[in-house]
Design an enzyme around this catalytic site. Sequence first.
Site, PDB file in Angstrom:
ATOM      1  N   CYS B  87     -77.635 -13.717 -39.516  1.00  0.00           N
ATOM      2  CA  CYS B  87     -78.931 -13.581 -40.185  1.00  0.00           C
ATOM      3  C   CYS B  87     -79.597 -12.244 -39.828  1.00  0.00           C
ATOM      4  CB  CYS B  87     -79.795 -14.794 -39.845  1.00  0.00           C
ATOM      5  SG  CYS B  87     -81.195 -15.005 -40.949  1.00  0.00           S
ATOM      6  N   HIS B 195     -76.355 -19.839 -40.434  1.00  0.00           N
ATOM      7  CA  HIS B 195     -76.510 -20.001 -38.978  1.00  0.00           C
ATOM      8  C   HIS B 195     -75.521 -21.038 -38.444  1.00  0.00           C
ATOM      9  CE1 HIS B 195     -80.416 -17.897 -38.164  1.00  0.00           C
ATOM     10  NE2 HIS B 195     -80.541 -18.035 -39.469  1.00  0.00           N
ATOM     11  N   GLU B 197     -74.833 -21.836 -35.486  1.00  0.00           N
ATOM     12  CA  GLU B 197     -75.376 -22.567 -34.325  1.00  0.00           C
ATOM     13  C   GLU B 197     -76.232 -23.756 -34.763  1.00  0.00           C
ATOM     14  OE1 GLU B 197     -76.565 -19.787 -35.448  1.00  0.00           O
ATOM     15  OE2 GLU B 197     -78.743 -19.690 -35.215  1.00  0.00           O
TER      16      GLU B 197
END
Lengths: 90, 221
Positions: B87, B195, B197
């Site tokens: 990002c 993302h 994560e």
Amino acid sequence: MLFTVTVEVMPKDSVADPEGATIARSLDALGFPGVAQVRAGKVYQLSLEVPSEDVARSTAQDMAGKLLANPVIELATITTIARIDVAGVR
Amino acid sequence: MTTRVAVLTFPGTNCEFDTVKALNRIGCDADLVWHDTRQLNGYDVLVIPGGFSYGDYLRPGAIARFSPVMQAVEEFASAGGPVIGICNGFQVLTEAHLLPGALQKNISLRFVCRSVRVKVETVRSSLTRMASKGQVLSIPINHFEGNFTCDDTTLEMLEEEERVVLRYENNPNGSVNDIAGICNSMGNVVGIMPHPERASDEMLGSTDGLILLESLCSVSR
């Protein structure tokens, strides 16, 4: 000598400008006729303490190339250079 | 040997703890490394996480690019070390010219925050080497400036050299050719808007991001 340099940063013609397009649509919706296109950019006013106008110009160009504009999508133009006297009056 | 990951943090970064947690979950050692560091010795992998480095002033990533740590990042990348930008990290990597193109405002002019489906387009990147080509992953995006753009020559090169890493199934932001992530010619530097994560635990609704992080951390010293 103190100079005020104006740097205009605009999206390149080849790059889509969603912000400008949205403003154009909004102007149309507000009833302004004949808005063919809007391009949205940014303006920077730099006050530079440098020995000459040439140095002011080349410094601003350097700043635009390194930081103020992203050359992949934007075009920077120096639009005005004005010398300011000590009292701040041209 | 355990993979050691440096998670680089700038003023305004906000995904660093999630990233460390996800990396720990797959067995990596992950350290938060502040942006004023000038050396990254001892790390196997670098991650530039998401957030709003320097408040996104000027352009996202434009100021972070000049942080002291970036010189070390460039050296690490040119030596072939895996460097991943997620990002805002992707935005930093394009501003630093470690990846081509730029990330513009979303075509909708709206901040987009939702899960999207992305297809793995190449397994020749440090982030996808354990995934399968064509595999579809469900991973959240969370951005205002994720609209990838580049000139036609660059786009042709990215496609020909199979450097598009992830592609959106339904383009959420106006990116050219539905691009969600790209890599450099060596494949070690990768930037992605999704993302991983945030898709690293059942509790988060998806574990599809793990294959990307596991690929990344499959390097050993």
